[in-house]
Design an enzyme around this catalytic site. Structure first.
Site, mmCIF file in Angstrom:
data_model
loop_
_atom_site.group_PDB
_atom_site.id
_atom_site.type_symbol
_atom_site.label_atom_id
_atom_site.label_comp_id
_atom_site.label_asym_id
_atom_site.label_seq_id
_atom_site.Cartn_x
_atom_site.Cartn_y
_atom_site.Cartn_z
ATOM 1 N N GLY A 55 1.006 -0.949 -0.314
ATOM 2 C CA GLY A 55 -0.193 -0.310 0.006
ATOM 3 C C GLY A 55 0.938 0.957 0.020
ATOM 4 O O GLY A 55 2.306 1.181 -0.054
ATOM 5 N N CYS A 56 0.499 2.900 0.436
ATOM 6 C CA CYS A 56 1.370 3.666 0.562
ATOM 7 C C CYS A 56 1.834 3.668 0.703
ATOM 8 O O CYS A 56 2.786 2.767 2.050
ATOM 9 C CB CYS A 56 -0.188 4.629 1.093
ATOM 10 S SG CYS A 56 0.952 5.938 2.211
#
Ligand SMILES: *[C@@H]1O[C@H](CO)[C@@H](O)[C@H](O)[C@H]1NC(C)=O
Ligand SMILES: *[C@@H]1O[C@H](CO)[C@@H](O)[C@H](O)[C@H]1NC(C)=O
Ligand SMILES: CC(=O)N[C@H]1CO[C@H](CO)[C@@H](O)[C@@H]1O
Length: 319
Positions: A60-61
């Site tokens: 993810g991020c």
């Protein structure tokens, strides 16, 4: 739960509105110029020592993955945010990286940690059931993936996956959707994405909290396992690792000496409040004073004019 998800979807709608509003004025703005002026050596990253090794993960991020590894994982020298994908374009940027995951490159000292140990951290930093993104972030570039560079690493990656499955007999094999993939070329991300949690702690914590990352990780892995991988006091790691030669080695954690997370978000950031106030004033004007009332239109345009530069500035900060 219902109320929570209602609030969450409200937040998402608001986030999209803010994002759209904030993106339009910057498409050809400061941001692109910054990208064009920087030469990242074809996006490559040079390790700080020839004895070090690296691995790539997508969890993810990249801001959050970077923070998790730099603060809590043993033997990590440096973590670099970037983009990687086997069928992606050349020289991807934050604004243009089709076919690429947001990844982190983890530079590590193989005498203080191992590929295996770092993959164990990777699992505890992702939601293994989400195939459409991670946490609040949707879309291909936020999906999770673990990468191996050779056959040996591939076997280790498969073994770590089986260990995770053995630890959770109630998990359905089919629903654990983290792919193990051949390592693609790494492109370093723009400077303003590097060490984001150190440079912009306030924005960072706000984003992470709103994204529900910690909450979801605790839900999936349980409080105890979460703490093992995200709390130096409660760490299961205890400062020693077995290195590649089978020797027990003391490994340094948090080489950057970045302050540990407070776990508390200090309220909404100023730009969020400004956007909300402008939005509210706008709605109020439309509802109460009437659509074409001149005084209301004037007030709105003053508020918007004042706010634009703030919004524009913050657009560059979205993960
Ligand atoms: C690891 O440590 C041993 C001694 O404990 C040393 O001989 C070796 O060069 C080190 N390897 C690396 C990659 O630093
Ligand atoms: C579980 O899924 C993985 C990945 O799809 C696969 O490689 C593995 O063989 C499966 N294991 C079992 C026991 O079905
Ligand atoms: C694996 C291991 O030895 N874990 C220990 C690490 O340290 C904490 C706190 O001191 C212990 O509770 C763990 O058992």
């Amino acid at each position: 739960m219902l109320f929570d998800s209602y609030i969450m979807s409200l937040q998402r709608v608001l986030a999209v509105v803010i994002l759209l509003a904030a993106t339009i004025p910057t498409i050809h703005g400061e941001d692109d110029l910054r990208n064009n002026n920087n030469n990242y050596d074809n996006g490559n990253y040079a390790l700080t020592s020839s004895t070090h090794k690296s691995l790539l993960i997508a969890a993810g991020c990249f801001w959050c993955a970077e923070q998790a590894y730099e603060q809590y994982a043993p033997g990590v020298i440096e973590v670099v945010s970037g983009y990687a994908g086997s069928d992606g374009i050349e020289s991807p940027t934050y604004r243009n990286h089709p076919g690429h995951y947001e990844v982190i490159l983890i530079e590590y000292d193989p005498n203080s940690t191992s590929y295996e140990l770092l993959l164990q951290y990777a699992w505890r930093n992702l939601d293994p059931f989400d195939s459409f993104g991670q946490f609040c972030d949707r879309g291909f570039s936020y999906q999770s993936a673990l990468f191996y560079a050779n056959e040996e690493e591939k076997l280790i990656a498969e073994q770590v996956r089986s260990e995770v499955m053995d630890l959770h007999p109630d998990w359905d094999n089919e629903s654990v959707v983290v792919p193990l993939l051949e390592r693609p070329f790494f492109w370093r991300a723009e400077d303003y994405h590097q060490d984001y949690y150190i440079k912009n702690p306030w924005n960072y914590e706000y984003y992470k909290e709103r994204c529900g990352r910690t909450k979801r990780l605790k839900e999936v892995w349980g409080e105890e396992q979460y703490n093992c991988y995200h709390d130096l006091e409660l760490s299961c790691f205890n400062k020693t690792a077995v290195n590649e030669d089978g020797v027990s080695i003391e490994a340094v954690v948090n080489v950057k000496n970045a302050p540990e997370e407070s776990g508390k978000v200090r309220g909404a950031p100023v730009w969020g409040i400004i956007v909300a106030v402008v939005f509210d004033v706008g709605v109020l004007c439309l509802l109460v004073v009437g659509f074409m009332t001149p005084s209301c239109k004037k007030k709105l345009s003053i508020e918007e004019g004042k706010d634009e530069s703030v919004v524009e500035k913050e657009a560059a900060d979205l993960p």
